[in-house]
Design a protein around this motif. Structure first.
Motif, PDB file in Angstrom:
ATOM      1  N   VAL A  31      -4.300   1.816  -9.136  1.00  0.00           N
ATOM      2  CA  VAL A  31      -5.010   3.097  -9.074  1.00  0.00           C
ATOM      3  C   VAL A  31      -6.178   3.098 -10.055  1.00  0.00           C
ATOM      4  O   VAL A  31      -6.115   2.478 -11.113  1.00  0.00           O
ATOM      5  CB  VAL A  31      -4.080   4.293  -9.386  1.00  0.00           C
ATOM      6  N   VAL A  36       0.840  -1.204   0.000  1.00  0.00           N
ATOM      7  CA  VAL A  36       0.000   0.000   0.000  1.00  0.00           C
ATOM      8  C   VAL A  36       0.873   1.252   0.000  1.00  0.00           C
ATOM      9  O   VAL A  36       0.615   2.210  -0.748  1.00  0.00           O
ATOM     10  CB  VAL A  36      -0.962  -0.005   1.212  1.00  0.00           C
ATOM     11  N   VAL A  37       1.934   1.251   0.834  1.00  0.00           N
ATOM     12  CA  VAL A  37       2.846   2.404   0.867  1.00  0.00           C
ATOM     13  C   VAL A  37       3.525   2.570  -0.490  1.00  0.00           C
ATOM     14  O   VAL A  37       3.620   3.689  -1.027  1.00  0.00           O
ATOM     15  CB  VAL A  37       3.898   2.231   1.984  1.00  0.00           C
ATOM     16  N   GLY A  78      -3.849   9.664  -3.658  1.00  0.00           N
ATOM     17  CA  GLY A  78      -4.547   8.969  -2.576  1.00  0.00           C
ATOM     18  C   GLY A  78      -5.949   8.555  -2.974  1.00  0.00           C
ATOM     19  O   GLY A  78      -6.393   7.433  -2.677  1.00  0.00           O
ATOM     20  N   GLU A  80       2.467   1.590  -3.449  1.00  0.00           N
ATOM     21  CA  GLU A  80       1.494   2.059  -4.439  1.00  0.00           C
ATOM     22  C   GLU A  80       1.107   3.516  -4.192  1.00  0.00           C
ATOM     23  O   GLU A  80       0.833   4.259  -5.141  1.00  0.00           O
ATOM     24  CB  GLU A  80       0.254   1.168  -4.424  1.00  0.00           C
ATOM     25  N   ALA A  81       1.079   3.928  -2.919  1.00  0.00           N
ATOM     26  CA  ALA A  81       0.753   5.325  -2.609  1.00  0.00           C
ATOM     27  C   ALA A  81       1.823   6.265  -3.169  1.00  0.00           C
ATOM     28  O   ALA A  81       1.505   7.295  -3.779  1.00  0.00           O
ATOM     29  CB  ALA A  81       0.626   5.504  -1.098  1.00  0.00           C
ATOM     30  N   LEU A  83      -5.693   5.647  -5.422  1.00  0.00           N
ATOM     31  CA  LEU A  83      -5.332   4.396  -4.754  1.00  0.00           C
ATOM     32  C   LEU A  83      -6.534   3.816  -4.014  1.00  0.00           C
ATOM     33  O   LEU A  83      -6.803   2.612  -4.098  1.00  0.00           O
ATOM     34  CB  LEU A  83      -4.174   4.637  -3.787  1.00  0.00           C
ATOM     35  N   TYR A  84      -7.265   4.674  -3.310  1.00  0.00           N
ATOM     36  CA  TYR A  84      -8.466   4.191  -2.611  1.00  0.00           C
ATOM     37  C   TYR A  84      -9.457   3.596  -3.612  1.00  0.00           C
ATOM     38  O   TYR A  84     -10.038   2.524  -3.366  1.00  0.00           O
ATOM     39  CB  TYR A  84      -9.128   5.335  -1.841  1.00  0.00           C
ATOM     40  N   ALA A 126      -0.585  14.515  -4.293  1.00  0.00           N
ATOM     41  CA  ALA A 126      -0.829  13.603  -3.178  1.00  0.00           C
ATOM     42  C   ALA A 126      -2.310  13.300  -3.020  1.00  0.00           C
ATOM     43  O   ALA A 126      -2.708  12.145  -2.797  1.00  0.00           O
ATOM     44  CB  ALA A 126      -0.271  14.210  -1.891  1.00  0.00           C
ATOM     45  N   PHE A 172       1.421   8.975  -6.182  1.00  0.00           N
ATOM     46  CA  PHE A 172       1.867  10.365  -6.025  1.00  0.00           C
ATOM     47  C   PHE A 172       2.787  10.766  -7.177  1.00  0.00           C
ATOM     48  O   PHE A 172       2.639  11.848  -7.764  1.00  0.00           O
ATOM     49  CB  PHE A 172       2.577  10.526  -4.682  1.00  0.00           C
TER      50      PHE A 172
END
Length: 395
Positions: A372, A64-65, A123, A67-68, A126-127, A119, A72
């Protein structure tokens, strides 16, 4: 490897057009540059050393980190390029290019705003990519549909890609949402799982709890070909998912015949397995006024070829993930025969007398190398068949 190159290209763009022009102290500039380089390094390392591009095997939190940060980087790059377009047209309009550069390239407040926007967009995307999909109700009007099948509803899932990112918890949420619809039938059009059996067995287990009156059926996707194909065949069968590989089944529904067929995926050629054959899939299947034929084929681009080879009213496909990001979906469409998501019909000029429709599912999940979505949401498709004149299509 291609995605690693893609990440490094984005980093170079950001360094050249975002970091270097900034009016900040040199140590801060170096730290910012190192941050963006680290994103690409992290991505490349995950691909090379932790399970490969198709199924990186890292703890979910780490993925998750990862992909975040990649999200970004992606959206920051897009915003930087958009900013360059603004500067270009400002110069074309006869205004001072230097002034525009100072205002939008060197100013720290502008840079902070751009990074913040990257960002937020990353985010949100990604969600949208990793959440349990919502239900999307679709009505497809089928000319000549038997009266007994008018109003028949079924669920289509596609590209669930159960993985180290979309784990057992995600699968449980998906199955709970599907079962809440009390579906008569569930069809899964390929790419069910990514990874080795030992890694994914617990994550895919909730699929065995899908409840449907007429059963759960599926077809192979290209990702089925990449892993432990023979072992997964048995696992899917144990879970109650009947995979149709160039074969069909005829279901009796209120006196009418609902014929379901599935074809193998063309990626089978790389591994010496059976290639897709729509004619074989429907061989001996009912085909009359009291029957409707549905074909499951993971990749949509072969729709005209399949319809030319066999008679069916509706094809269900996936593979494209709907393009994942609005704008990028146009590129994905070009790569897939100009099919990307939604309902399509055969071209009467190219296939006279062979009318058929195809619904391209945007995906219920996605693979964890590009997690994403923006403007192309995932879905659980609840499809309702209705009888209609040939010229009517879909809601």
């Amino acid at each position: 490897m291609r995605f690693a190159v893609f990440h490094w290209v984005m980093v170079l763009i950001v360094l050249w057009r975002f970091v270097l022009p900034l009016s900040i102290r040199r140590p801060l500039k170096w730290l910012l540059a190192l941050f963006f380089v680290s994103i690409a390094l992290f991505s490349s390392a995950a691909t090379m050393f932790f399970g490969g591009l198709l199924s990186p095997e890292l703890p979910r939190g780490v993925i998750v980190v990862k992909e975040a940060f990649e999200a970004f980087l992606l959206f920051t790059t897009g915003l930087v390029l958009a900013r360059e377009v603004v500067i270009f047209f400002t110069v074309l309009a006869g205004r001072s290019g230097e002034k525009a550069h100072r205002a939008v390239q060197k100013d720290r407040r502008t840079a902070i705003g751009l990074a913040a926007a990257g960002a937020v967009l990353g985010g949100a995307a990604l969600y949208g990519g990793i959440k349990v999909p919502d239900v999307a109700r679709r009505t497809i009007y089928v000319p000549g549909l038997p009266e007994a099948l008018s109003g028949f509803e079924f669920v289509q899932l596609s590209d669930t890609h159960v993985s180290a990112l979309l784990t057992k918890t995600w699968a449980e949420g998906l199955v709970e949402r599907v079962n809440s619809l009390n579906p008569k039938l569930v069809l899964i059009t390929g790419d069910l799982v990514d990874g080795r059996v030992e890694r994914r067995l617990e994550d895919i287990a909730p699929f065995g709890r899908i409840k449907a009156e007429f059963g759960v059926f599926g077809c192979d996707g290209n990702h089925e070909q990449y892993g432990e194909y023979e072992r997964w065949k048995q696992i899917f069968a144990d879970l109650g998912i009947r995979m149709l590989r160039n074969e069909h089944v005829a279901l009796e529904v209120a006196g009418a015949k609902l014929v379901l067929a599935g074809v193998c995926d063309p990626m089978a050629a790389r591994f010496g397995r059976e290639m897709p054959d729509a004619a074989k899939a429907f061989a001996g299947a009912p085909d009359g006024a009291d029957a409707v034929r549905i074909l499951m084929a993971h990749q949509p681009k072969f729709f005209p070829r399949y319809r030319e080879a066999a008679n069916f009213a509706l094809q269900l496909s996936g593979h494209t993930h709907g393009g994942q990001i609005l704008g990028m979906d146009r590129v994905v469409a070009i790569m897939n025969g100009n099919f990307v998501r939604g309902l399509y019909r055969t071209d009467p000029a190219k296939l006279p007398g062979k009318d058929a429709q195809m619904y391209v599912h945007p995906g219920s999940g996605l693979w964890n190398g590009f997690a994403v979505r923006m403007g192309a949401p995932s879905e659980i498709a609840l499809i309702r068949l209705e009888r209609a004149p040939a010229e009517k299509t879909a809601a």
